[in-house]
Design a protein around this motif. Structure first.
Motif, PDB file in Angstrom:
ATOM      1  N   GLY A 327       2.330 -44.907 -20.466  1.00 16.98           N
ATOM      2  CA  GLY A 327       2.249 -43.481 -20.772  1.00 16.98           C
ATOM      3  C   GLY A 327       1.257 -42.752 -19.887  1.00 16.98           C
ATOM      4  N   ASN A 328       1.072 -43.244 -18.656  1.00 17.02           N
ATOM      5  CA  ASN A 328       0.156 -42.613 -17.704  1.00 17.02           C
ATOM      6  C   ASN A 328       0.954 -41.806 -16.682  1.00 17.02           C
ATOM      7  OD1 ASN A 328      -1.204 -45.691 -18.153  1.00 17.02           O
ATOM      8  ND2 ASN A 328      -2.526 -43.934 -18.527  1.00 17.02           N
ATOM      9  N   ARG A 329       0.415 -40.668 -16.269  1.00 16.45           N
ATOM     10  CA  ARG A 329       1.153 -39.805 -15.344  1.00 16.45           C
ATOM     11  C   ARG A 329       0.883 -40.150 -13.879  1.00 16.45           C
ATOM     12  NH1 ARG A 329       0.857 -34.693 -12.682  1.00 16.45           N
ATOM     13  NH2 ARG A 329       2.908 -33.682 -12.636  1.00 16.45           N
ATOM     14  N   ASN A 330      -0.378 -40.000 -13.454  1.00 16.13           N
ATOM     15  CA  ASN A 330      -0.696 -40.283 -12.051  1.00 16.13           C
ATOM     16  C   ASN A 330      -2.202 -40.367 -11.902  1.00 16.13           C
ATOM     17  OD1 ASN A 330      -0.086 -40.769  -9.315  1.00 16.13           O
ATOM     18  ND2 ASN A 330      -0.450 -38.617  -8.798  1.00 16.13           N
ATOM     19  N   ALA A 331      -2.757 -41.544 -12.115  1.00 14.54           N
ATOM     20  CA  ALA A 331      -4.207 -41.727 -12.086  1.00 14.54           C
ATOM     21  C   ALA A 331      -4.677 -42.022 -10.673  1.00 14.54           C
ATOM     22  CB  ALA A 331      -4.614 -42.857 -13.034  1.00 14.54           C
ATOM     23  N   GLN A 332      -5.566 -41.174 -10.153  1.00 18.80           N
ATOM     24  CA  GLN A 332      -6.118 -41.358  -8.816  1.00 18.80           C
ATOM     25  C   GLN A 332      -7.634 -41.514  -8.841  1.00 18.80           C
ATOM     26  OE1 GLN A 332      -4.603 -38.274  -6.236  1.00 18.80           O
ATOM     27  NE2 GLN A 332      -2.689 -39.389  -5.930  1.00 18.80           N
ATOM     28  N   GLY A 333      -8.154 -41.897  -9.986  1.00 26.67           N
ATOM     29  CA  GLY A 333      -9.571 -42.218 -10.090  1.00 26.67           C
ATOM     30  C   GLY A 333      -9.754 -43.286 -11.153  1.00 26.67           C
ATOM     31  N   MET A 334     -10.533 -44.323 -10.837  1.00 26.48           N
ATOM     32  CA  MET A 334     -10.831 -45.372 -11.811  1.00 26.48           C
ATOM     33  C   MET A 334     -12.169 -45.991 -11.438  1.00 26.48           C
ATOM     34  SD  MET A 334      -8.475 -48.480 -13.312  1.00 26.48           S
ATOM     35  CE  MET A 334      -8.024 -49.129 -11.720  1.00 26.48           C
ATOM     36  N   ALA A 335     -13.004 -46.228 -12.454  1.00 21.83           N
ATOM     37  CA  ALA A 335     -14.332 -46.793 -12.202  1.00 21.83           C
ATOM     38  C   ALA A 335     -14.791 -47.550 -13.432  1.00 21.83           C
ATOM     39  CB  ALA A 335     -15.334 -45.689 -11.850  1.00 21.83           C
ATOM     40  N   LEU A 336     -15.614 -48.563 -13.198  1.00 23.07           N
ATOM     41  CA  LEU A 336     -16.187 -49.356 -14.280  1.00 23.07           C
ATOM     42  C   LEU A 336     -17.453 -48.668 -14.780  1.00 23.07           C
ATOM     43  CD1 LEU A 336     -15.992 -52.082 -15.858  1.00 23.07           C
ATOM     44  CD2 LEU A 336     -17.543 -53.016 -14.127  1.00 23.07           C
ATOM     45  N   ASN A 337     -17.485 -48.366 -16.071  1.00 18.48           N
ATOM     46  CA  ASN A 337     -18.664 -47.766 -16.676  1.00 18.48           C
ATOM     47  C   ASN A 337     -19.748 -48.834 -16.769  1.00 18.48           C
ATOM     48  OD1 ASN A 337     -20.640 -46.760 -18.501  1.00 18.48           O
ATOM     49  ND2 ASN A 337     -19.127 -45.431 -19.466  1.00 18.48           N
ATOM     50  N   GLU A 347      -6.518 -38.867 -14.731  1.00 21.32           N
ATOM     51  CA  GLU A 347      -5.184 -38.707 -14.180  1.00 21.32           C
ATOM     52  C   GLU A 347      -4.781 -37.250 -14.144  1.00 21.32           C
ATOM     53  OE1 GLU A 347      -1.912 -40.124 -16.844  1.00 21.32           O
ATOM     54  OE2 GLU A 347      -3.558 -41.206 -17.778  1.00 21.32           O
ATOM     55  N   HIS A 348      -3.928 -36.961 -13.179  1.00 23.90           N
ATOM     56  CA  HIS A 348      -3.429 -35.608 -13.020  1.00 23.90           C
ATOM     57  C   HIS A 348      -2.509 -35.231 -14.166  1.00 23.90           C
ATOM     58  CE1 HIS A 348      -4.731 -34.876  -8.848  1.00 23.90           C
ATOM     59  NE2 HIS A 348      -4.547 -36.167  -8.696  1.00 23.90           N
ATOM     60  N   GLY A 349      -2.758 -34.081 -14.737  1.00 25.85           N
ATOM     61  CA  GLY A 349      -1.774 -33.484 -15.612  1.00 25.85           C
ATOM     62  C   GLY A 349      -0.773 -32.709 -14.773  1.00 25.85           C
ATOM     63  N   PRO A 350       0.178 -32.048 -15.413  1.00 30.31           N
ATOM     64  CA  PRO A 350       1.068 -31.161 -14.648  1.00 30.31           C
ATOM     65  C   PRO A 350       0.320 -29.859 -14.371  1.00 30.31           C
ATOM     66  CG  PRO A 350       1.696 -31.175 -16.968  1.00 30.31           C
ATOM     67  CD  PRO A 350       0.535 -32.124 -16.835  1.00 30.31           C
ATOM     68  N   LYS A 351       0.844 -28.724 -14.742  1.00 32.64           N
ATOM     69  CA  LYS A 351       0.141 -27.446 -14.623  1.00 32.64           C
ATOM     70  C   LYS A 351      -0.746 -27.302 -15.849  1.00 32.64           C
ATOM     71  CE  LYS A 351       1.202 -22.518 -14.375  1.00 32.64           C
ATOM     72  NZ  LYS A 351       0.015 -22.097 -13.644  1.00 32.64           N
ATOM     73  N   GLY A 352      -1.960 -27.848 -15.751  1.00 26.32           N
ATOM     74  CA  GLY A 352      -2.865 -27.942 -16.896  1.00 26.32           C
ATOM     75  C   GLY A 352      -2.828 -29.343 -17.477  1.00 26.32           C
ATOM     76  N   GLY A 353      -3.946 -29.783 -18.049  1.00 21.37           N
ATOM     77  CA  GLY A 353      -3.945 -31.035 -18.777  1.00 21.37           C
ATOM     78  C   GLY A 353      -4.329 -32.264 -17.999  1.00 21.37           C
ATOM     79  N   ASP A 354      -5.182 -32.141 -16.955  1.00 22.90           N
ATOM     80  CA  ASP A 354      -5.781 -33.341 -16.363  1.00 22.90           C
ATOM     81  C   ASP A 354      -6.616 -34.041 -17.433  1.00 22.90           C
ATOM     82  OD1 ASP A 354      -4.757 -32.402 -13.956  1.00 22.90           O
ATOM     83  OD2 ASP A 354      -6.647 -31.508 -13.337  1.00 22.90           O
ATOM     84  N   GLY A 366       0.590 -41.452 -23.708  1.00 27.19           N
ATOM     85  CA  GLY A 366       1.370 -40.309 -24.159  1.00 27.19           C
ATOM     86  C   GLY A 366       2.292 -39.610 -23.205  1.00 27.19           C
ATOM     87  N   TRP A 367       2.066 -39.730 -21.893  1.00 29.00           N
ATOM     88  CA  TRP A 367       2.929 -38.986 -20.976  1.00 29.00           C
ATOM     89  C   TRP A 367       4.356 -39.543 -21.015  1.00 29.00           C
ATOM     90  CZ3 TRP A 367       3.091 -34.582 -18.585  1.00 29.00           C
ATOM     91  CH2 TRP A 367       3.956 -34.404 -17.500  1.00 29.00           C
TER      92      TRP A 367
END
Length: 482
Positions: A327-337, A347-354, A366-367
């Motif tokens: 249910g992921n759209r397009n994640a272009q960032g990931m890091a270990l806390n 992840e990028h949302g569409p027009k709104g909702g990152d 959910g996507w």
């Protein structure tokens, strides 16, 4: 990334010199000639800018910066641009706007874009070297580390303090300590179209002993007269300025004709396994909720590409065993806390909702059943922002900032920032600093307004923050000052 850079494939550096008031008809509008570009009145220019910012700026830059010096795939005439906006290029991530704009509004948008490209090119790059930037907690300046790039997608720091840089066009570079760019041979063949190309680079946790690294990229093949692509991962050993022992350890299925939403960030978890993101490849209503395809997921594999036995969907005949979340759209960032030892991604949302999410085994994010955004042409995707069985994001951006790259601030070089999450923004051309309280985002500070489209953010082993900006491609180091 939000939609493909479709407009970049149809806009040219036109001869039309700018937006200006001109002789108008009795109705107050300047005359259009078919679908060609026209001079705009002040009112028309204002409307065109509003439409551009609201519908186009998220993907293509609010100031048209992604268009400058582009190689235009579909041609550069006003007629071609008009056609592209009206009818779209779905395989490249561009929806049709025929139901959103009238023909006259599209014609005005064509003129606004072409004129804006000329002004943007004439303006040149913003001078940032030596400027003191002030944040709420500290002041800093930007040290220019590397230039001469186009889209530096990712950075990794070698034990000898050299840096590896992926250029989306397909080149892997070494940046030496005396700041010389050297090409590294043996990188994989990529499809450098749309959002595809050479993407992330990640060092093996024992790189100092084995010199092994991992590259994600858009793999390409010909089939049935068509050019298809997918997200793939290569493992290789770095030997000087050459890659040896290359092996493709992951190749997402199925290949597709689309040229967008590849993902794809790489990160090793505390369990020693390799996690990576893959976008939905444009299959909004098909891929993210379908466990039988790789697209629209976060994956977890061993360093040789084999599957951990405790992955959540291992043993299910209808699921790809590498899937860790869906249910992921397009994640272009990931890091270990570093505080919680959990993987975070945005992840990028569409027009709104990152979104910012914490990666949880087997969870559904959910996507596209739920979303805080709408489609780029203004149409509705879902009425729901929450749903039973869906994991809520911990932070949402509306409007979208188009996030790319992220890093947690560690060490003591940045007093007041320690523990913050830094996120680069493509659309708003800024660096977002998120203050955290546990797994809650309690406030956001926006830094480096208009520095450029930030593609990657990294913490170096010596405790400095580096950012990669695209078009033109520049690597900066953030240096605290008193």
């Amino acid at each position: 990334m939000r939609s493909s850079l479709l407009l970049a494939s149809v806009v040219g550096l036109g001869l039309w010199g700018g937006i200006a008031c001109t002789k108008t008809t009795s109705s107050g509008s300047s005359k259009a000639s078919g679908t060609g570009a026209q001079l705009l009145s002040a009112t028309e220019a204002a409307e065109a800018r509003t439409n551009y910012v609201n519908y186009c700026g998220g993907c293509h830059g609010r100031d048209l910066e992604t268009f400058v010096n582009r190689k235009w795939k579909h041609g550069e005439s006003p007629e071609v641009l008009f056609k592209g906006i009206k009818h779209g290029y779905p395989e490249e991530g561009m929806p049709a706007f025929a139901a959103t704009f009238t023909d006259q509004q599209i014609t005005q948008l064509v003129s606004y874009i072409r004129g804006g490209i000329t002004r943007q090119a004439d303006a040149g790059a913003q001078e940032t070297q030596g400027t003191v930037h002030r944040s709420e907690k500290l002041n800093f300046r930007l040290d220019t580390v590397a230039t001469g790039l186009d889209v530096p997608w990712s950075m990794a720091f070698l034990p000898n303090s050299d840096m590896l840089i992926t250029e989306r066009s397909g080149t892997l570079y070494r940046l030496t300590q005396n700041r010389q760019l050297q090409k590294i041979d043996g990188a994989p063949e990529v499809l450098a179209q749309g959002q595809g190309g050479l993407l992330d680079v990640k060092l093996h946790p024992d790189f100092s002993k084995n010199n092994v690294l991992f590259l994600s990229y858009s793999a390409v093949k010909k089939e049935g007269g068509q050019t298809l692509s997918t997200t793939a991962i290569m493992r290789a050993r770095l030997d000087g300025n050459s890659l040896r022992e290359q092996k493709v350890i992951f190749e997402a299925q199925p290949y597709a004709r689309t040229r967008h939403h590849y993902g794809s960030r790489l990160e090793f978890g505390p369990d020693g396994y390799l996690y990576f993101t893959m976008g939905d490849r444009g299959g909004t209503k098909v891929n993210p909720q379908n466990l039988g395809v790789h697209a629209g997921k976060t994956h977890r594999i061993k360093e040789d590409g084999s599957i951990p036995a405790d992955n959540p969907f291992v043993g299910r005949a209808d699921a790809m065993p590498s899937i860790y979340t869906f249910g992921n759209r397009n994640a272009q960032g990931m890091a270990l806390n570093p505080a919680t030892k959990e993987l975070w991604l945005h992840e990028h949302g569409p027009k709104g909702g990152d979104e910012v999410n914490i990666v949880k085994k087997g969870h559904n994010y959910g996507w596209a059943d739920v979303t805080y955004g709408i489609d780029y042409n203004g149409s509705k995707i879902s009425d729901l922002k929450q749903k039973s069985g869906i994991t809520d994001p911990i932070h949402v951006w509306v409007p979208s900032i188009a996030p790319s790259g992220m890093a947690f601030v560690t060490g003591d070089r940045y007093p007041g920032w320690k523990g913050s999450l830094l996120v680069g923004a493509l659309s708003f051309k800024l660096l977002a600093r998120l203050e955290l309280n546990g797994d809650k985002v309690v406030r956001e500070e926006r830094l480096l307004q208009d520095v450029g489209r930030i593609r990657d953010v990294r913490m170096s082993p010596d405790g400095y923050v580096y950012i990669a900006v695209e078009n033109p491609g520049i690597i900066y180091r953030l240096v605290p000052v008193k």
